[in-house]
Design a protein around this motif. Structure first.
Motif, mmCIF file in Angstrom:
data_model
loop_
_atom_site.group_PDB
_atom_site.id
_atom_site.type_symbol
_atom_site.label_atom_id
_atom_site.label_comp_id
_atom_site.label_asym_id
_atom_site.label_seq_id
_atom_site.Cartn_x
_atom_site.Cartn_y
_atom_site.Cartn_z
ATOM 1 N N ARG A 136 -32.690 -43.187 -1.646
ATOM 2 C CA ARG A 136 -31.891 -42.460 -0.397
ATOM 3 C C ARG A 136 -31.454 -41.081 -0.589
ATOM 4 N NH1 ARG A 136 -25.770 -43.808 1.448
ATOM 5 N NH2 ARG A 136 -25.941 -42.843 3.547
ATOM 6 N N GLU A 137 -30.830 -41.023 -1.807
ATOM 7 C CA GLU A 137 -30.339 -39.336 -1.777
ATOM 8 C C GLU A 137 -31.637 -38.634 -2.191
ATOM 9 O OE1 GLU A 137 -27.790 -36.786 -4.772
ATOM 10 O OE2 GLU A 137 -28.141 -38.967 -5.165
ATOM 11 N N HIS A 138 -32.630 -39.032 -2.816
ATOM 12 C CA HIS A 138 -33.876 -38.005 -2.723
ATOM 13 C C HIS A 138 -34.449 -37.789 -1.491
ATOM 14 C CE1 HIS A 138 -37.674 -36.686 -4.472
ATOM 15 N NE2 HIS A 138 -38.153 -37.498 -3.778
ATOM 16 N N THR A 139 -34.609 -38.739 -0.693
ATOM 17 C CA THR A 139 -35.362 -38.536 0.755
ATOM 18 C C THR A 139 -34.444 -37.990 1.537
ATOM 19 O OG1 THR A 139 -36.317 -40.901 0.372
ATOM 20 C CG2 THR A 139 -35.980 -39.800 2.650
ATOM 21 N N LEU A 140 -33.222 -37.802 1.429
ATOM 22 C CA LEU A 140 -32.407 -36.985 2.295
ATOM 23 C C LEU A 140 -32.410 -35.621 1.769
ATOM 24 C CD1 LEU A 140 -30.408 -36.679 4.468
ATOM 25 C CD2 LEU A 140 -28.643 -37.431 2.974
ATOM 26 N N GLY A 141 -32.562 -35.400 0.291
ATOM 27 C CA GLY A 141 -32.372 -34.181 -0.194
ATOM 28 C C GLY A 141 -33.787 -33.350 -0.016
ATOM 29 N N VAL A 142 -34.822 -34.277 0.084
ATOM 30 C CA VAL A 142 -36.141 -33.529 0.060
ATOM 31 C C VAL A 142 -36.051 -33.045 1.787
ATOM 32 C CG1 VAL A 142 -38.694 -34.126 0.323
ATOM 33 C CG2 VAL A 142 -37.390 -34.695 -1.553
ATOM 34 N N TRP A 143 -35.657 -33.910 2.468
ATOM 35 C CA TRP A 143 -36.017 -33.447 4.036
ATOM 36 C C TRP A 143 -34.861 -32.167 4.189
ATOM 37 C CZ3 TRP A 143 -32.008 -32.837 7.858
ATOM 38 C CH2 TRP A 143 -32.689 -32.666 9.258
ATOM 39 N N THR A 144 -33.376 -32.217 3.666
ATOM 40 C CA THR A 144 -32.426 -31.140 3.895
ATOM 41 C C THR A 144 -33.184 -29.924 3.180
ATOM 42 O OG1 THR A 144 -30.753 -32.699 3.747
ATOM 43 C CG2 THR A 144 -30.283 -30.416 3.505
ATOM 44 N N HIS A 145 -33.789 -29.983 1.875
ATOM 45 C CA HIS A 145 -34.439 -28.808 1.073
ATOM 46 C C HIS A 145 -35.477 -28.169 2.116
ATOM 47 C CE1 HIS A 145 -35.877 -26.435 -2.124
ATOM 48 N NE2 HIS A 145 -37.068 -27.037 -1.806
ATOM 49 N N THR A 146 -36.125 -29.152 2.582
ATOM 50 C CA THR A 146 -37.415 -28.540 3.433
ATOM 51 C C THR A 146 -36.783 -27.864 4.740
ATOM 52 O OG1 THR A 146 -38.805 -30.377 2.630
ATOM 53 C CG2 THR A 146 -39.239 -29.191 4.729
ATOM 54 N N GLN A 147 -35.812 -28.088 5.521
ATOM 55 C CA GLN A 147 -35.092 -27.506 6.359
ATOM 56 C C GLN A 147 -34.737 -26.216 6.276
ATOM 57 O OE1 GLN A 147 -36.066 -29.079 9.233
ATOM 58 N NE2 GLN A 147 -36.955 -30.626 7.771
ATOM 59 N N ARG A 148 -33.991 -26.175 5.053
ATOM 60 C CA ARG A 148 -33.332 -24.937 4.479
ATOM 61 C C ARG A 148 -34.294 -23.916 4.081
ATOM 62 N NH1 ARG A 148 -29.756 -28.214 0.808
ATOM 63 N NH2 ARG A 148 -27.644 -28.476 1.935
ATOM 64 N N TYR A 149 -35.510 -24.516 3.746
ATOM 65 C CA TYR A 149 -36.772 -23.523 3.264
ATOM 66 C C TYR A 149 -37.260 -22.990 4.477
ATOM 67 C CZ TYR A 149 -41.332 -22.415 1.633
ATOM 68 O OH TYR A 149 -42.520 -21.881 1.242
ATOM 69 N N LYS A 150 -37.479 -23.900 5.491
ATOM 70 C CA LYS A 150 -38.212 -23.529 6.679
ATOM 71 C C LYS A 150 -37.119 -22.413 7.569
ATOM 72 C CE LYS A 150 -40.732 -27.265 7.934
ATOM 73 N NZ LYS A 150 -41.095 -28.508 8.855
ATOM 74 N N ARG A 151 -36.046 -22.415 7.219
ATOM 75 C CA ARG A 151 -35.057 -21.910 8.038
ATOM 76 C C ARG A 151 -35.106 -20.251 7.453
ATOM 77 N NH1 ARG A 151 -30.585 -19.232 7.497
ATOM 78 N NH2 ARG A 151 -29.986 -20.099 5.430
ATOM 79 N N ARG A 152 -35.024 -20.367 6.090
ATOM 80 C CA ARG A 152 -35.153 -19.106 5.286
ATOM 81 C C ARG A 152 -36.566 -18.168 5.600
ATOM 82 N NH1 ARG A 152 -33.702 -22.190 1.038
ATOM 83 N NH2 ARG A 152 -35.590 -22.127 0.081
ATOM 84 N N ARG A 153 -37.549 -18.780 6.091
ATOM 85 C CA ARG A 153 -38.822 -18.538 6.474
ATOM 86 C C ARG A 153 -39.149 -18.058 7.908
ATOM 87 N NH1 ARG A 153 -43.281 -18.737 2.421
ATOM 88 N NH2 ARG A 153 -44.365 -19.090 4.061
ATOM 89 N N GLY A 154 -38.006 -18.409 8.540
ATOM 90 C CA GLY A 154 -38.255 -18.100 9.912
ATOM 91 C C GLY A 154 -38.905 -19.285 10.641
ATOM 92 N N GLU A 155 -39.302 -20.365 9.985
ATOM 93 C CA GLU A 155 -40.214 -21.232 10.578
ATOM 94 C C GLU A 155 -39.435 -22.511 11.187
ATOM 95 O OE1 GLU A 155 -42.410 -22.477 7.132
ATOM 96 O OE2 GLU A 155 -43.381 -20.605 7.021
ATOM 97 N N LEU A 156 -38.047 -22.366 11.364
ATOM 98 C CA LEU A 156 -37.586 -23.608 11.992
ATOM 99 C C LEU A 156 -36.899 -23.310 13.408
ATOM 100 C CD1 LEU A 156 -36.225 -26.452 11.135
ATOM 101 C CD2 LEU A 156 -34.402 -25.414 10.549
ATOM 102 N N ASN A 157 -37.204 -23.923 14.474
ATOM 103 C CA ASN A 157 -36.801 -23.686 15.712
ATOM 104 C C ASN A 157 -35.386 -23.517 15.892
ATOM 105 O OD1 ASN A 157 -35.951 -24.664 18.543
ATOM 106 N ND2 ASN A 157 -37.966 -25.346 18.767
ATOM 107 N N PRO A 158 -34.824 -22.497 16.693
ATOM 108 C CA PRO A 158 -33.505 -22.161 16.659
ATOM 109 C C PRO A 158 -32.887 -23.170 17.522
ATOM 110 C CG PRO A 158 -34.980 -20.332 17.255
ATOM 111 C CD PRO A 158 -35.786 -21.435 16.904
ATOM 112 N N ALA A 159 -33.357 -24.094 18.165
ATOM 113 C CA ALA A 159 -32.753 -25.170 18.943
ATOM 114 C C ALA A 159 -32.390 -26.172 17.792
ATOM 115 C CB ALA A 159 -33.415 -25.816 20.170
ATOM 116 N N LYS A 160 -33.303 -26.474 17.033
ATOM 117 C CA LYS A 160 -32.918 -27.420 15.826
ATOM 118 C C LYS A 160 -32.061 -26.718 14.940
ATOM 119 C CE LYS A 160 -35.623 -30.396 12.392
ATOM 120 N NZ LYS A 160 -36.769 -30.927 11.973
#
Length: 69
Positions: free
Chosen positions: A20-44
């Protein structure tokens, strides 16, 4: 985010105590990575900011405070 409301620190994406922690951690890590690269939708970003304050920062790099490590 139930994981945080249960008193846990931010989920890790490596060396976790549970799937559970691994799955959530991977998802959160990916969202942070995408945000830093400007790839995450501003609404999200706004939805996540409202639902999970602090998600952008998370734990201090390299510091895992959960489990017996």
């Amino acid at each position: 985010m139930d994981f945080r409301q249960e008193g846990n620190d931010w989920a890790c994406h490596r060396n976790t105590d549970s799937d559970r922690e691994h799955t959530l951690g991977v998802w959160t890590h990916t969202q942070r990575y995408k945000r830093r690269r400007g790839e995450l939708n501003p609404a999200k970003i706004k939805l996540m900011d409202d639902a999970v304050p602090g998600w952008r920062t998370g734990r201090t790099r390299g510091r895992h405070t959960g489990g017996d490590r």
